[in-house]
Design a protein around this motif. Sequence first.
Motif, PDB file in Angstrom:
ATOM      1  N   LEU A  42       0.822  -1.201   0.000  1.00  0.00           N
ATOM      2  CA  LEU A  42       0.000   0.000   0.000  1.00  0.00           C
ATOM      3  C   LEU A  42       0.863   1.260   0.000  1.00  0.00           C
ATOM      4  O   LEU A  42       0.556   2.233  -0.707  1.00  0.00           O
ATOM      5  N   VAL A  43       1.956   1.235   0.763  1.00  0.00           N
ATOM      6  CA  VAL A  43       2.856   2.390   0.783  1.00  0.00           C
ATOM      7  C   VAL A  43       3.528   2.577  -0.578  1.00  0.00           C
ATOM      8  O   VAL A  43       3.649   3.704  -1.079  1.00  0.00           O
ATOM      9  N   LEU A  44       3.957   1.488  -1.188  1.00  0.00           N
ATOM     10  CA  LEU A  44       4.587   1.589  -2.503  1.00  0.00           C
ATOM     11  C   LEU A  44       3.591   2.068  -3.559  1.00  0.00           C
ATOM     12  O   LEU A  44       3.941   2.861  -4.444  1.00  0.00           O
ATOM     13  N   LYS A  45       2.355   1.612  -3.482  1.00  0.00           N
ATOM     14  CA  LYS A  45       1.333   2.113  -4.406  1.00  0.00           C
ATOM     15  C   LYS A  45       1.143   3.615  -4.215  1.00  0.00           C
ATOM     16  O   LYS A  45       1.027   4.372  -5.188  1.00  0.00           O
ATOM     17  N   THR A  46       1.105   4.052  -2.965  1.00  0.00           N
ATOM     18  CA  THR A  46       0.927   5.472  -2.676  1.00  0.00           C
ATOM     19  C   THR A  46       2.100   6.278  -3.214  1.00  0.00           C
ATOM     20  O   THR A  46       1.914   7.354  -3.810  1.00  0.00           O
ATOM     21  N   ALA A  47       3.309   5.779  -3.021  1.00  0.00           N
ATOM     22  CA  ALA A  47       4.497   6.462  -3.551  1.00  0.00           C
ATOM     23  C   ALA A  47       4.427   6.573  -5.069  1.00  0.00           C
ATOM     24  O   ALA A  47       4.734   7.626  -5.651  1.00  0.00           O
TER      25      ALA A  47
ATOM     26  N   THR B  95       3.215   9.858 -10.031  1.00  0.00           N
ATOM     27  CA  THR B  95       2.570   9.867 -11.343  1.00  0.00           C
ATOM     28  C   THR B  95       1.412  10.851 -11.449  1.00  0.00           C
ATOM     29  O   THR B  95       1.219  11.470 -12.509  1.00  0.00           O
ATOM     30  N   VAL B  96       0.626  10.992 -10.386  1.00  0.00           N
ATOM     31  CA  VAL B  96      -0.533  11.895 -10.461  1.00  0.00           C
ATOM     32  C   VAL B  96      -0.472  13.006  -9.427  1.00  0.00           C
ATOM     33  O   VAL B  96      -1.379  13.834  -9.350  1.00  0.00           O
ATOM     34  N   GLY B  97       0.576  13.025  -8.599  1.00  0.00           N
ATOM     35  CA  GLY B  97       0.737  14.091  -7.621  1.00  0.00           C
ATOM     36  C   GLY B  97       0.091  13.785  -6.288  1.00  0.00           C
ATOM     37  O   GLY B  97      -0.692  12.835  -6.152  1.00  0.00           O
ATOM     38  N   ASN B  98       0.406  14.614  -5.291  1.00  0.00           N
ATOM     39  CA  ASN B  98      -0.102  14.394  -3.937  1.00  0.00           C
ATOM     40  C   ASN B  98      -1.624  14.457  -3.880  1.00  0.00           C
ATOM     41  O   ASN B  98      -2.264  13.695  -3.142  1.00  0.00           O
ATOM     42  N   ARG B  99      -2.206  15.373  -4.637  1.00  0.00           N
ATOM     43  CA  ARG B  99      -3.668  15.488  -4.619  1.00  0.00           C
ATOM     44  C   ARG B  99      -4.311  14.223  -5.180  1.00  0.00           C
ATOM     45  O   ARG B  99      -5.312  13.729  -4.638  1.00  0.00           O
ATOM     46  N   GLY B 100      -3.758  13.692  -6.241  1.00  0.00           N
ATOM     47  CA  GLY B 100      -4.304  12.477  -6.833  1.00  0.00           C
ATOM     48  C   GLY B 100      -4.131  11.259  -5.949  1.00  0.00           C
ATOM     49  O   GLY B 100      -4.845  10.261  -6.109  1.00  0.00           O
ATOM     50  N   ALA B 101      -3.159  11.331  -5.021  1.00  0.00           N
ATOM     51  CA  ALA B 101      -2.904  10.212  -4.108  1.00  0.00           C
ATOM     52  C   ALA B 101      -3.486  10.462  -2.724  1.00  0.00           C
ATOM     53  O   ALA B 101      -3.134   9.767  -1.768  1.00  0.00           O
ATOM     54  N   HIS B 102      -4.398  11.430  -2.616  1.00  0.00           N
ATOM     55  CA  HIS B 102      -4.906  11.849  -1.304  1.00  0.00           C
ATOM     56  C   HIS B 102      -5.517  10.690  -0.525  1.00  0.00           C
ATOM     57  O   HIS B 102      -5.242  10.493   0.661  1.00  0.00           O
ATOM     58  N   THR B 103      -6.365   9.897  -1.187  1.00  0.00           N
ATOM     59  CA  THR B 103      -7.013   8.767  -0.503  1.00  0.00           C
ATOM     60  C   THR B 103      -5.981   7.780   0.018  1.00  0.00           C
ATOM     61  O   THR B 103      -6.049   7.318   1.170  1.00  0.00           O
ATOM     62  N   GLU B 104      -5.004   7.454  -0.810  1.00  0.00           N
ATOM     63  CA  GLU B 104      -3.992   6.473  -0.405  1.00  0.00           C
ATOM     64  C   GLU B 104      -3.089   7.021   0.698  1.00  0.00           C
ATOM     65  O   GLU B 104      -2.686   6.275   1.598  1.00  0.00           O
ATOM     66  N   ILE B 105      -2.751   8.315   0.636  1.00  0.00           N
ATOM     67  CA  ILE B 105      -1.940   8.906   1.705  1.00  0.00           C
ATOM     68  C   ILE B 105      -2.669   8.798   3.035  1.00  0.00           C
ATOM     69  O   ILE B 105      -2.084   8.435   4.065  1.00  0.00           O
ATOM     70  N   GLN B 106      -3.962   9.092   3.018  1.00  0.00           N
ATOM     71  CA  GLN B 106      -4.729   8.974   4.259  1.00  0.00           C
ATOM     72  C   GLN B 106      -4.846   7.518   4.694  1.00  0.00           C
ATOM     73  O   GLN B 106      -4.786   7.214   5.895  1.00  0.00           O
ATOM     74  N   ALA B 107      -4.996   6.619   3.740  1.00  0.00           N
ATOM     75  CA  ALA B 107      -5.121   5.193   4.078  1.00  0.00           C
ATOM     76  C   ALA B 107      -3.869   4.679   4.781  1.00  0.00           C
ATOM     77  O   ALA B 107      -3.958   3.972   5.793  1.00  0.00           O
ATOM     78  N   ILE B 108      -2.689   5.029   4.254  1.00  0.00           N
ATOM     79  CA  ILE B 108      -1.465   4.531   4.896  1.00  0.00           C
ATOM     80  C   ILE B 108      -1.240   5.219   6.241  1.00  0.00           C
ATOM     81  O   ILE B 108      -0.719   4.611   7.180  1.00  0.00           O
ATOM     82  N   LYS B 109      -1.656   6.485   6.343  1.00  0.00           N
ATOM     83  CA  LYS B 109      -1.496   7.199   7.610  1.00  0.00           C
ATOM     84  C   LYS B 109      -2.368   6.583   8.696  1.00  0.00           C
ATOM     85  O   LYS B 109      -2.010   6.555   9.871  1.00  0.00           O
TER      86      LYS B 109
END
Length: 404
Positions: free
Chosen positions: A318-323, A328-342
């Motif tokens: 999950l962390v590697l997917k978020t990275a 590829t799509v920026g922090n905004r595009g990864a917002h859900t995944e960033i919150q999920a790993i947090k």
Amino acid sequence: MDFAYDARTEELRARLLVFMDEFVYPAEAVAHEQRARLASPWDTPRVVEDLKAQARRQGLWNLFLPDAEYGAGLTNLQYAPLAEITGRSPQLAPTALNCAAPDTGNMELLAQFASDEQKKQWLKPLLAGEIRSAFAMTEPEVASSDATNIETRIERDGDEYVVTGRKWYISGAMNPDCKVFIVMGKTDPDGADVRRQQSMILVPRDTPGVEVRRAMQVYGYEDHSHGGHAEVVFDGARVPASALVGEEGGGFAIAQARLGPGRIHHCMRLIGMAERAIELMCRRAVERTAFGKPLAQQGVVHNWIADARVTVEQLRLLVLKTAWLMDTVGNRGAHTEIQAIKIATPRAVVDIIDRAVQLHGAGGVSQDFPLAELWAGARTLKLADGPDEVHQRSLARRELKKYV
């Protein structure tokens, strides 16, 4: 879909693993002994400076910064497995590589938003490891998980700004090498847009009106290696108007830009902490005998180790997917995944370390093993950069929007 690390990542991983085995792990006990003899507990043990010098010689320096002008130019996906390795010795390895919080986030902030003069004055010595820094956001009197609550004032007075407020748990501030605070406060407290009331400003530590009042403990630890977590008071501290980072009203957006990478860096290191706990758990299980047989033959121990391995593999993916998404799509595009790993990573790693503590008995809560300190650090990250509940609320709202 390719799960292999690229050639550059593999090469850096190999060098970093050797560096950890040859220099970092042996230095853990040395750092503890040297710190006990320091004039101030906040001074840096000599062995840490030795590690930093060795890391620079080996090209293991500023790996976190994706901007090739200032750092190693690695993507988040390339840096993730390296940060994981440093997480196995969180008190030494990140600092040795100049990849320790809060300096990493502060350097990213300065690289992205600071003026040329600000970069020359503060970013350059931070990149060189000559000074440390602190990010002053959290306050004791308000719920700082909602940044719109911040009460510190940054008021314009001619060619200066006057900073007044009280902060706490300001990481790194006890370290005498901490020379600058990046302070978040309100320049327009009555503004109609609550996300445009805040600004960021650079306040040198030696500014009159700045008082580093005391060290805040974390589960009884003062976290010397990271420079402590301080209560800091700004009592009419005056700085030039040129100390403002970006524009007035830009503080909230700058904070969000800073915290995204910071959250994934914490999760990367947390996985390394979990791996260290699993290793210690397995070593203890095969070496310790209770009730006539090794702990490794106890069924409940099998469950703990198996569950820990499954959990770490899930978290890592999950962390590697978020990275990858951040790249590829920026922090905004990864917002859900960033919150999920947090949400997921600190919660799971706390449980893994807790099982390792249990397996070590009294030794697990002692200073003879790193587990107690690892547990305190992991548990704290359920609060740092926003408590779990705030991220759960935001993530749930985003999911619900799909059906409304």
